[in-house]
Design an enzyme around this catalytic site. Structure first.
Site, mmCIF file in Angstrom:
data_model
loop_
_atom_site.group_PDB
_atom_site.id
_atom_site.type_symbol
_atom_site.label_atom_id
_atom_site.label_comp_id
_atom_site.label_asym_id
_atom_site.label_seq_id
_atom_site.Cartn_x
_atom_site.Cartn_y
_atom_site.Cartn_z
ATOM 1 N N TYR A 148 0.888 -1.068 -0.039
ATOM 2 C CA TYR A 148 0.027 0.099 0.089
ATOM 3 C C TYR A 148 0.819 1.341 0.098
ATOM 4 O O TYR A 148 1.912 1.303 0.797
ATOM 5 C CB TYR A 148 -0.894 0.125 1.278
ATOM 6 N N GLU A 236 -3.706 7.702 -3.740
ATOM 7 C CA GLU A 236 -3.555 6.298 -2.994
ATOM 8 C C GLU A 236 -3.566 5.192 -4.033
ATOM 9 O O GLU A 236 -4.617 5.373 -4.970
ATOM 10 C CB GLU A 236 -4.944 6.171 -2.347
#
Length: 427
Positions: A148, A236
């Site tokens: 991530y 993101e």
């Protein structure tokens, strides 16, 4: 470790709220600029970020041709809508799933034919679903490891931060809450940008090793360049993945933008897909009005977001239900007042209108003139309660009283809410 991470955890929560914020009735997603997946990937691709090869199609024949042109071992077909949960969604054509994998290009055409022009219902769409107008045909790549990575504005750091975790492809808030030691943070100096040592350290913390560490660091720096270039508030990537062939790829990304930068990001904002928005919200935006549809029957016509929220709450306190949240803002003009009334009266649920204006930089007389013009030209049929206070309020009250229109005046917010609730026809 918990306390230093608390602001960051709140930032994660804010990310999710930006993605999924809905009205109180839950009917329409409330969003700012929101791009389709293929649009975000095109922005990344144009800025040197590694993404899967892909094409976009709006017909079954185009999808089939795109699948052939890819010449990929495996192809992924994705319905393009702004709601999450596509993979588990259902089409009204009977097709299950808005994401499909296949090794046969011919199947892509068949699947696209059951997606395009049909409505896809997921956990984040209205009950009737959202009509799919575009599909993305992309090369399917194996992912040997998922991480991530995000760049976002963090109030506690007074600027952008990088956030990463070697545990990607999952709900990042849960990772931050249960295993905070797997969350890594780097504060970015806005004058220096992302330094080489920062990018390499983040890549190492994400678990990239050998040549992949340098490759991941390069992708991180390119993502920051994109963040700056498009005036983003968030980029993101989940997952930022590693393939068996030794390539670092951004498999999925979400970009949020600063609406105040629209004047210098015209090309980006021109991509805004309003087809899935509330039509009234879209129309309101044309007049610089902030409108959110709710599920009540008393329309709220207010200046200032805080006052609008207070108005909604006090209506609820007196047993009523607000039909909307409409913020006129500061530099309001008569034509905006007229447009606002037109929007409010277009909602069939509205049975009364409450105008609540506190004139600071807003001239109450301008509001009064706009109200009287709208009432006459639109032949207002529902009860209207008006509470005005502040700049030029005496002149405004004179305009309303001499208009001869059936307008109910209120002395304060509490009085206005009571009168608006009482004005609703009894059933």
């Amino acid at each position: 470790l918990v306390f230093p991470l608390t602001p960051l955890y709140c930032s994660f929560r804010l990310i999710r709220e930006r993605k999924t914020r809905t009205t109180r009735g839950g009917k329409h997603p409330r969003r700012w600029l929101n791009l389709q997946e293929y649009q975000s990937k095109k922005l990344m691709q144009d800025n040197g970020v590694t993404v899967q090869r892909f094409f976009v199609a709006d017909s079954a024949s185009e999808a089939l041709e795109a699948a052939k042109r890819l010449k990929a071992k495996e192809i992924v077909l994705k319905a393009q809508i702004l709601a999450g949960g596509r993979g588990k969604g259902v089409f009204d054509s009977g097709l299950k799933g808005g994401v499909h994998l296949t090794k046969d290009p011919a199947v892509v055409g068949e699947l696209a034919g059951k997606m395009l022009g049909f409505s896809l219902t997921t956990k984040q769409t209205p009950k009737e679903g959202v009509k799919v107008k575009t599909v993305m045909v992309a090369e399917a790549l194996d992912i040997s490891r998922e991480t991530y990575f995000a760049i976002l504005m963090d109030r506690s750091c007074n600027g952008p931060v990088m956030v990463g975790s070697p545990q990607g492809g999952v709900d990042i808030e849960e990772v931050a809450a249960t295993t905070p030691e797997l969350i890594f943070k780097e504060v970015i100096d806005i004058f220096e940008g992302v330094r080489d040592d920062q990018a390499l350290r983040m890549a190492a913390n994400l678990g990239f090793k050998g040549p992949l560490e340098r490759q991941a660091a390069d992708q991180i720096k390119r993502l920051y360049d994109l963040f700056l270039k498009v005036d983003a508030t968030q980029v993101e990537v989940n997952p930022l993945g590693e393939t068996p062939e030794g390539q670092v790829v951004c498999f999925d990304a979400k970009i949020n933008f600063d609406d105040n930068a629209e004047f210098r990001q015209k090309a980006v904002f021109a991509m805004d897909d309003t087809a899935e928005s509330d039509p009234l919200e879209t129309e309101a935006a044309k007049y610089d009005l902030k409108y959110i549809g709710l599920d009540g029957n008393i329309a709220c016509f207010v200046n200032g977001a805080g006052l609008a929220m207070a108005t909604c709450d006090i209506i609820d306190l007196h047993g009523g239900k607000p039909a909307n949240f409409l913020d006129l803002g500061g530099g309001v003009k008569e034509n905006q007042v007229y447009a606002a009334f037109k929007l409010l009266t277009a909602d069939p649920k509205v049975e009364a209108i409450l105008v609540n204006i506190f004139g600071g930089i807003v001239n109450c007389a301008i509001i009064a003139n706009g109200i009287t013009k709208a009432c006459r030209e639109l032949e207002l049929k529902v009860p209207l309660v008006v509470r005005l206070e502040g700049t030029n309020v005496q002149e405004a009250k004179r305009i309303l009283s001499e208009s001869g229109l059936p307008i109910t005046s209120a002395t304060d917010l509490d009085d206005a809410a009571k009168k608006a609730v009482a004005a609703i026809p009894k059933k």
